[in-house]
Design an enzyme around this catalytic site. Sequence first.
Site, mmCIF file in Angstrom:
data_model
loop_
_atom_site.group_PDB
_atom_site.id
_atom_site.type_symbol
_atom_site.label_atom_id
_atom_site.label_comp_id
_atom_site.label_asym_id
_atom_site.label_seq_id
_atom_site.Cartn_x
_atom_site.Cartn_y
_atom_site.Cartn_z
ATOM 1 N N LYS A 126 8.394 1.864 -0.305
ATOM 2 C CA LYS A 126 8.375 1.412 -1.701
ATOM 3 C C LYS A 126 9.785 1.531 -2.235
ATOM 4 O O LYS A 126 10.559 2.386 -1.792
ATOM 5 C CB LYS A 126 7.455 2.304 -2.530
ATOM 6 C CG LYS A 126 7.009 1.678 -3.828
ATOM 7 C CD LYS A 126 5.760 0.842 -3.606
ATOM 8 C CE LYS A 126 5.336 0.067 -4.807
ATOM 9 N NZ LYS A 126 4.011 -0.529 -4.611
ATOM 10 N N ASP A 166 6.005 -5.627 -7.381
ATOM 11 C CA ASP A 166 5.176 -4.591 -8.007
ATOM 12 C C ASP A 166 5.435 -4.733 -9.517
ATOM 13 O O ASP A 166 5.858 -5.818 -9.957
ATOM 14 C CB ASP A 166 5.540 -3.186 -7.479
ATOM 15 C CG ASP A 166 4.505 -2.125 -7.836
ATOM 16 O OD1 ASP A 166 3.460 -2.052 -7.169
ATOM 17 O OD2 ASP A 166 4.717 -1.364 -8.807
HETATM 18 P P1 NDP Z 1 3.073 -6.476 -13.690
HETATM 19 O O1 NDP Z 1 4.447 -6.084 -13.998
HETATM 20 O O2 NDP Z 1 2.751 -7.885 -13.367
HETATM 21 O O3 NDP Z 1 2.094 -6.023 -14.864
HETATM 22 C C1 NDP Z 1 2.020 -4.687 -15.251
HETATM 23 C C2 NDP Z 1 1.112 -4.584 -16.454
HETATM 24 O O4 NDP Z 1 0.857 -3.222 -16.741
HETATM 25 C C3 NDP Z 1 1.744 -5.170 -17.698
HETATM 26 O O5 NDP Z 1 0.720 -5.650 -18.530
HETATM 27 C C4 NDP Z 1 2.441 -3.960 -18.309
HETATM 28 O O6 NDP Z 1 2.663 -4.049 -19.700
HETATM 29 C C5 NDP Z 1 1.448 -2.873 -17.998
HETATM 30 N N1 NDP Z 1 2.151 -1.591 -17.864
HETATM 31 C C6 NDP Z 1 3.136 -1.290 -16.999
HETATM 32 N N2 NDP Z 1 3.567 -0.042 -17.184
HETATM 33 C C7 NDP Z 1 2.819 0.445 -18.192
HETATM 34 C C8 NDP Z 1 2.796 1.689 -18.834
HETATM 35 N N3 NDP Z 1 3.630 2.690 -18.477
HETATM 36 N N4 NDP Z 1 1.876 1.871 -19.825
HETATM 37 C C9 NDP Z 1 1.045 0.860 -20.197
HETATM 38 N N5 NDP Z 1 1.043 -0.349 -19.608
HETATM 39 C C10 NDP Z 1 1.905 -0.549 -18.624
HETATM 40 O O7 NDP Z 1 2.623 -5.527 -12.476
HETATM 41 P P2 NDP Z 1 1.400 -5.688 -11.461
HETATM 42 O O8 NDP Z 1 0.253 -6.350 -12.112
HETATM 43 O O9 NDP Z 1 1.933 -6.247 -10.211
HETATM 44 O O10 NDP Z 1 1.058 -4.156 -11.170
HETATM 45 C C11 NDP Z 1 0.059 -3.441 -11.891
HETATM 46 C C12 NDP Z 1 -0.409 -2.253 -11.067
HETATM 47 O O11 NDP Z 1 -0.953 -2.717 -9.819
HETATM 48 C C13 NDP Z 1 0.684 -1.244 -10.663
HETATM 49 O O12 NDP Z 1 0.114 0.044 -10.595
HETATM 50 C C14 NDP Z 1 1.065 -1.698 -9.250
HETATM 51 O O13 NDP Z 1 1.637 -0.640 -8.514
HETATM 52 C C15 NDP Z 1 -0.300 -2.067 -8.726
HETATM 53 N N6 NDP Z 1 -0.345 -2.959 -7.568
HETATM 54 C C16 NDP Z 1 0.293 -4.176 -7.587
HETATM 55 C C17 NDP Z 1 0.196 -5.014 -6.496
HETATM 56 C C18 NDP Z 1 0.791 -6.373 -6.494
HETATM 57 O O14 NDP Z 1 0.567 -7.105 -5.532
HETATM 58 N N7 NDP Z 1 1.504 -6.799 -7.515
HETATM 59 C C19 NDP Z 1 -0.515 -4.598 -5.270
HETATM 60 C C20 NDP Z 1 -1.208 -3.340 -5.383
HETATM 61 C C21 NDP Z 1 -1.093 -2.556 -6.487
HETATM 62 P P3 NDP Z 1 4.113 -4.512 -20.231
HETATM 63 O O15 NDP Z 1 4.192 -5.975 -19.918
HETATM 64 O O16 NDP Z 1 4.082 -4.195 -21.681
HETATM 65 O O17 NDP Z 1 5.099 -3.690 -19.467
HETATM 66 O O1 2IT Z 2 1.290 -1.506 -4.177
HETATM 67 C C1 2IT Z 2 1.254 -2.488 -3.418
HETATM 68 O O2 2IT Z 2 0.481 -2.541 -2.451
HETATM 69 C C2 2IT Z 2 2.131 -3.631 -3.710
HETATM 70 N N1 2IT Z 2 2.843 -3.608 -4.717
HETATM 71 C C3 2IT Z 2 2.194 -4.798 -2.768
HETATM 72 C C4 2IT Z 2 3.083 -4.488 -1.600
HETATM 73 C C5 2IT Z 2 3.335 -5.637 -0.664
HETATM 74 O O3 2IT Z 2 4.150 -5.415 0.237
HETATM 75 O O4 2IT Z 2 2.766 -6.718 -0.811
#
Ligand code: NDP
Ligand code: 2IT
Length: 453
Positions: A126, A166
């Site tokens: 990561k 992420d």
């Molecule tokens: P994005 O940046 O697309 O979206 C994140 C969302 O969460 C936004 O709405 C953001 O609000 C909100 N957010 C972020 N930090 C905070 C905080 N500290 N408090 C409140 N709201 C918060 O990220 P993703 O959708 O990609 O990721 C969301 C979660 O999913 C994370 O935990 C990530 O690690 C996990 N994840 C993502 C994967 C992926 O493929 N993208 C895969 C597996 C897990 P704002 O816009 O106001 O910051």
């Molecule tokens: O937390 C996660 O699994 C991710 N942000 C996706 C990682 C990836 O390599 O697609």
Amino acid sequence: MSPYVSELMAAVKAKNPAEPEFHQAVQEVAESLTAVLDQHPEFREAKILERMIEPERVIMFRVPWRDDAGTLQVNRGFRVQMNSAIGPYKGGLRFHPSVNLGILKFLAFEQVFKNALTTLPMGGGKGGADFDPKGRTDSEVMRFCQGFMCELSRHIGPDTDVPAGDIGVGAREIGFLFGMYKKLKNEFTGVMTGKGLTWGGSVIRPEATGYGAVYFASEMLKTRKEELKGKTCLVSGSGNVAQYTVQKLISMGAKPVTLSDSAGYIFDTAGITSEKLAFVMDLKNVRRGRISDYANKFTGSVYTPLDRKADHNPLWDHKAECAFPSATQNEINERDAANLLRNGVYVVSEGANMPSTIGAVNQFLDAKILFGPGKAANAGGVATSGLEMAQNSMRISWTREEVDNRLFNIMKTIHEVCHRTSEKYGTPGNYVNGANIAGFLKVANAMMDQGVV
Ligand code: NDP
Ligand code: 2IT
């Protein structure tokens, strides 16, 4: 806590002070492993778990760049290369002001187990930076990404370490990062996943994490001969994972009623429809606005600003059957978990990484609800990244139907393996133990085969 776990945790805390999220992630895994380690003294003797909690390598670097006003900015970049026993390091990059070494170590540690569960050959890593893309112009984001990649490019490669997105790293950032890597190396390779569809990306990768979390919930419900259709669902976040969770819930006939961002959340009693979701996607991905706009646009919905001093989040205090936390770590505390249970929630599928505190998880487990921990429930994203790597290696592209079928089957398999493993180790229905033990065994056996490295 067993004496082994408390001794291990004391050592982890002494050696890694000020990394509370990392301590939390290690403790949750260690507590699941007592029975396995008792049955396999060879793992203890070879110090497998002690080796797993020590990153193979941590790279930390300066990222200087100029903003549009000409002012010099300095950020800190990281890549945590945690474990390569079963494949090249694989995992996302997070750009958020809260990013620090402890948060990235927790994420990299979780990633090792998650990637092992996907059935694909990927190790865990990561990275990211304390850079905040919010309020930055596209050219500022590009200059930051280029500066970040100038250093990161020395440490990654399609057979070494393959980053992805992420929080704060989506299609735009992946484009800028990939472009700089290609220029520096003069090579067009599958060094990143989540690429654009015309330059090596895979269909369904943007959708995969959200779709996967919904498939996982649906598989959990099948064990009780139930389905998602007609169920009211609480979803947090409004980024990549939340958007596609809502999309798949709608297509399965469920009723998502909430979305949030870091400033607050909306509750739409009529349900978020495809049209309303299209508005959210444009708002968040193109106009980069705030979720409060949703309530201005759609009558009948209510916006509540987040009160950071409050001891609970009112998003988790609505009547529903299912919850899909999809924003960030520790967004559900003990009080939130109690509210969810009181309101009738009996399915929690974690789209985010470690969104529930240890106290919250224990409440879900005690209540014997269907609780899918992040490292299983959100593995669809990285699994589809693995499918993107496979397509890049073969220099072909599969169709949407092909990739979605593979994603569905991977999520089904992860569910089966976690379910079976939880039964085998005496805690049937406990997907936390199932995921931790199954992920651990795959990596541990590979490490045993490869000697002391
Ligand atoms: P994005 O940046 O697309 O979206 C994140 C969302 O969460 C936004 O709405 C953001 O609000 C909100 N957010 C972020 N930090 C905070 C905080 N500290 N408090 C409140 N709201 C918060 O990220 P993703 O959708 O990609 O990721 C969301 C979660 O999913 C994370 O935990 C990530 O690690 C996990 N994840 C993502 C994967 C992926 O493929 N993208 C895969 C597996 C897990 P704002 O816009 O106001 O910051
Ligand atoms: O937390 C996660 O699994 C991710 N942000 C996706 C990682 C990836 O390599 O697609």
